[in-house]
Each structure stands twice: as structure tokens, then as C-alpha cells.
Scaffold this motif. Structure first.
Motif, mmCIF file in Angstrom:
data_model
loop_
_atom_site.group_PDB
_atom_site.id
_atom_site.type_symbol
_atom_site.label_atom_id
_atom_site.label_comp_id
_atom_site.label_asym_id
_atom_site.label_seq_id
_atom_site.Cartn_x
_atom_site.Cartn_y
_atom_site.Cartn_z
ATOM 1 N N LEU A 212 0.817 -1.213 0.000
ATOM 2 C CA LEU A 212 0.000 0.000 0.000
ATOM 3 C C LEU A 212 0.853 1.267 0.000
ATOM 4 O O LEU A 212 0.654 2.142 -0.854
ATOM 5 N N PRO A 213 1.830 1.421 0.922
ATOM 6 C CA PRO A 213 2.659 2.632 0.862
ATOM 7 C C PRO A 213 3.518 2.715 -0.389
ATOM 8 O O PRO A 213 3.746 3.809 -0.921
ATOM 9 N N MET A 214 3.982 1.553 -0.875
ATOM 10 C CA MET A 214 4.784 1.567 -2.095
ATOM 11 C C MET A 214 3.955 2.047 -3.286
ATOM 12 O O MET A 214 4.441 2.816 -4.135
ATOM 13 N N ALA A 215 2.697 1.616 -3.364
ATOM 14 C CA ALA A 215 1.817 2.090 -4.441
ATOM 15 C C ALA A 215 1.635 3.605 -4.362
ATOM 16 O O ALA A 215 1.658 4.299 -5.392
ATOM 17 N N GLY A 216 1.464 4.134 -3.144
ATOM 18 C CA GLY A 216 1.320 5.575 -2.997
ATOM 19 C C GLY A 216 2.564 6.331 -3.440
ATOM 20 O O GLY A 216 2.475 7.354 -4.132
ATOM 21 N N LEU A 217 3.739 5.832 -3.066
ATOM 22 C CA LEU A 217 4.989 6.483 -3.472
ATOM 23 C C LEU A 217 5.175 6.424 -4.983
ATOM 24 O O LEU A 217 5.591 7.404 -5.610
ATOM 25 N N LEU A 218 4.870 5.267 -5.577
ATOM 26 C CA LEU A 218 5.011 5.135 -7.031
ATOM 27 C C LEU A 218 4.020 6.034 -7.765
ATOM 28 O O LEU A 218 4.345 6.612 -8.805
ATOM 29 N N GLY A 219 2.806 6.158 -7.225
ATOM 30 C CA GLY A 219 1.826 7.039 -7.845
ATOM 31 C C GLY A 219 2.287 8.485 -7.828
ATOM 32 O O GLY A 219 2.161 9.208 -8.830
ATOM 33 N N SER A 220 2.835 8.922 -6.696
ATOM 34 C CA SER A 220 3.356 10.290 -6.599
ATOM 35 C C SER A 220 4.502 10.497 -7.579
ATOM 36 O O SER A 220 4.575 11.526 -8.261
ATOM 37 N N ALA A 221 5.411 9.528 -7.644
ATOM 38 C CA ALA A 221 6.565 9.651 -8.536
ATOM 39 C C ALA A 221 6.135 9.667 -10.001
ATOM 40 O O ALA A 221 6.661 10.452 -10.808
ATOM 41 N N LEU A 222 5.168 8.822 -10.359
ATOM 42 C CA LEU A 222 4.704 8.769 -11.751
ATOM 43 C C LEU A 222 4.054 10.084 -12.161
ATOM 44 O O LEU A 222 4.325 10.613 -13.245
ATOM 45 N N LEU A 223 3.218 10.634 -11.299
ATOM 46 C CA LEU A 223 2.539 11.885 -11.634
ATOM 47 C C LEU A 223 3.538 13.033 -11.713
ATOM 48 O O LEU A 223 3.455 13.887 -12.608
ATOM 49 N N LEU A 224 4.491 13.084 -10.784
ATOM 50 C CA LEU A 224 5.514 14.127 -10.803
ATOM 51 C C LEU A 224 6.359 14.046 -12.065
ATOM 52 O O LEU A 224 6.653 15.071 -12.700
ATOM 53 N N ALA A 225 6.727 12.823 -12.457
ATOM 54 C CA ALA A 225 7.524 12.645 -13.670
ATOM 55 C C ALA A 225 6.735 13.064 -14.910
ATOM 56 O O ALA A 225 7.272 13.731 -15.806
ATOM 57 N N ALA A 226 5.451 12.689 -14.966
ATOM 58 C CA ALA A 226 4.624 13.054 -16.122
ATOM 59 C C ALA A 226 4.428 14.565 -16.204
ATOM 60 O O ALA A 226 4.486 15.157 -17.290
ATOM 61 N N ASP A 227 4.215 15.215 -15.062
ATOM 62 C CA ASP A 227 4.022 16.670 -15.054
ATOM 63 C C ASP A 227 5.302 17.385 -15.472
ATOM 64 O O ASP A 227 5.266 18.352 -16.242
ATOM 65 N N THR A 228 6.441 16.911 -14.980
ATOM 66 C CA THR A 228 7.718 17.529 -15.343
ATOM 67 C C THR A 228 8.019 17.337 -16.820
ATOM 68 O O THR A 228 8.449 18.264 -17.515
ATOM 69 N N LEU A 229 7.776 16.120 -17.316
ATOM 70 C CA LEU A 229 8.022 15.842 -18.729
ATOM 71 C C LEU A 229 7.104 16.667 -19.617
ATOM 72 O O LEU A 229 7.507 17.135 -20.687
#
Length: 260
Positions: A212-229
Motif C-alpha cells: 500500500l505505501p509503495m503504491a502511494g509512493l510510485l503514484g506520486s513519482a509517476l505523476l511528478l515525472a509526467a508533469d515535469t516531462l
């Protein structure tokens, strides 16, 4: 959104379960569009978006439960997914029809919002959303043993003394709350709830205290990467984060289908 997807996949034992595929995101989006059509996008009303999106997410979740539940057989994960996909398409069609009634300014706002443009990034909007997001997350972490039981299958969970129907309804309601508030401040971003729980399961295994916490961290990282890109990929305009996430998520969804 990632936490919501993790809960839905765990409860249904289906790696393709996702708030967007089950119609929860579009239910929240439909409620937000109704607010915009009736009241516009003035700053005084945009602070009510999380509440409206939350009500829309809960309303769509209740409708999914009503249509997917069979009195004799209970709640089937396959039936839940099929009903959710059908309702998601229905809500999406209604939103397209509603865009015909929007003014040009409101239309531009709605289109950016539906594409996942991360519009609610001011601290004032985050302050409205945080209590809902923190409260829902704490509830999920308090229910880790129940989620672990669901990973063993509904029959095993029932033998452990878990009331399947009540627990499913409660946990899916919390997932809908997290998804609805996320949609309100970030727009119509799909597939985060689909991709990240599957990746988390591959990295840390099925134990919910880790997944559960790993999914939350990955979700944050994916969205941050997509927004930056999206800000760097072109110099003329900014690509919405939701578009880039969908470009990643759609092939992954097809991969899950092909894998069976």
C-alpha cells in the motif's frame, strides 16, 4: 489515486481494477461539470469542488454496487468491473454532451481539467483536500489486516470472520473518497490507480503493509515525472500530465489483458 487503485485491486482480486475503469473518476467528473455549468468557475465556488467530486464519486460507487450486487451470489469482482466500465462510458458520454452548454471560458477550463492539467496546485486548494486525503489514507492503513485477508480470496477472508459485503462497501467507499478528491484537484487523470499497485506488487510482494505505501509512493513519482516531462517536452505549450500518464497506462492495460 494510487491508494484507491490498490484497494480496488485487492478487494476484487483483479489487477485491472482502477477508479477510472470502474467509473468512479467519471462519476466525480460528472458532478464537477454539473457544478461548473450551474455556477461557473469563479474562485469562490472552486473551493467546493472537492466536496462535489466526493459526492459524485460516492454516488457512482453506490450505483455500481447496486447494479453489480446479486442477492443470491453477492458481489462478483468480474460483474463489478463490467458494470463499472459500462457506467464509466455512460458518464463520459454525458460529460461530452454537457460541454455543448459551456461558455468558451468554462469550456477551456473543463477541457484542461479533463485532460489532467493539475490545476489545483495552490496551497489553498491543497489545504481543502488534505483532510480528506489524510483521513482516508489513515483508515486504509488501519485496515491492513483486512486487506491482507482479501488477498487470500473471498472464501478465506470469510472463514476468518470478515463480513465481506460490509467490508467491501466500507473500503470501496474510502477508495472512492480518495479518488474523488484527487480528481477534484488534479483533473481526470486515469491509469495511475491501475499501474502503480501492479508495480508495487512486483517490487515488494502482496503484503499490504508494504504494497500500500509503495503504491502511494510510485503514484506520486509517476505523476511528478509526467508533469515535469509535460513541461519540458515542448516549448510552445504544456502537455497535461494526464495525457502522458494515459500514454503509459493504456499500453500497460493492454499488456494485462493479453497476459490474461
Amino acid at each position: 489515486m494510487a491508494l484507491a487503485g490498490n484497494v480496488l485491486q485487492t478487494l476484487t482480486n483483479n489487477p485491472m481494477a482502477d477508479p477510472s475503469l470502474l467509473g468512479i473518476n467519471n462519476g466525480a467528473g460528472l458532478a464537477v461539470m454539473l457544478l461548473i455549468i450551474s455556477a461557473g468557475t469563479n474562485p469562490a465556488l472552486t473551493f467546493s469542488l472537492p466536496i462535489v467530486a466526493l459526492l459524485g464519486a460516492w454516488g457512482s460507487t453506490g450505483l455500481i454496487f447496486l447494479l453489480a450486487n446479486q442477492p443470491q451470489r453477492g458481489l462478483s469482482s468480474k460483474r463489478l468491473l463490467l458494470v463499472g466500465v459500462a457506467l464509466s462510458g455512460c458518464f463520459s458520454a454525458l460529460m461530452v454532451l454537457m460541454t455543448l452548454k459551456l461558455s468558451p471560458d468554462n469550456y477551456q477550463f473543463v477541457m484542461n481539467w479533463l485532460a489532467g492539467s493539475l490545476w489545483g496546485t495552490a496551497w489553498s486548494y491543497i489545504g481543502w483536500a488534505l483532510p480528506w486525503l489524510i483521513g482516508g489514507s489513515l483508515i486504509l492503513f488501519a485496515q491492513l489486516p483486512v486487506l491482507d485477508a482479501f488477498t487470500l480470496g473471498p472464501t478465506t477472508a470469510q472463514t476468518l470472520g470478515i463480513n465481506l459485503k460490509h467490508r467491501q462497501l466500507g473500503l470501496i467507499s474510502v477508495a472512492a473518497m480518495l479518488a474523488g478528491v484527487s480528481v477534484a484537484i488534479s483533473g481526470g487523470i486515469s491509469f495511475i490507480g491501475l499501474i502503480t499497485p501492479n508495480l508495487a506488487r512486483r517490487i515488494v510482494g502482496p503484503r499490504q503493509r508494504y504494497q500500500l505505501p509503495m503504491a502511494g509512493l510510485l503514484g506520486s513519482a509517476l505523476l511528478l515525472a509526467a508533469d515535469t516531462l509535460g513541461k519540458l517536452i515542448t516549448t510552445t505549450t504544456e502537455l497535461p500530465a494526464g495525457v502522458l500518464v494515459a500514454l503509459i497506462g493504456a499500453p500497460y492495460f493492454i499488456y494485462l489483458l493479453v497476459r490474461g
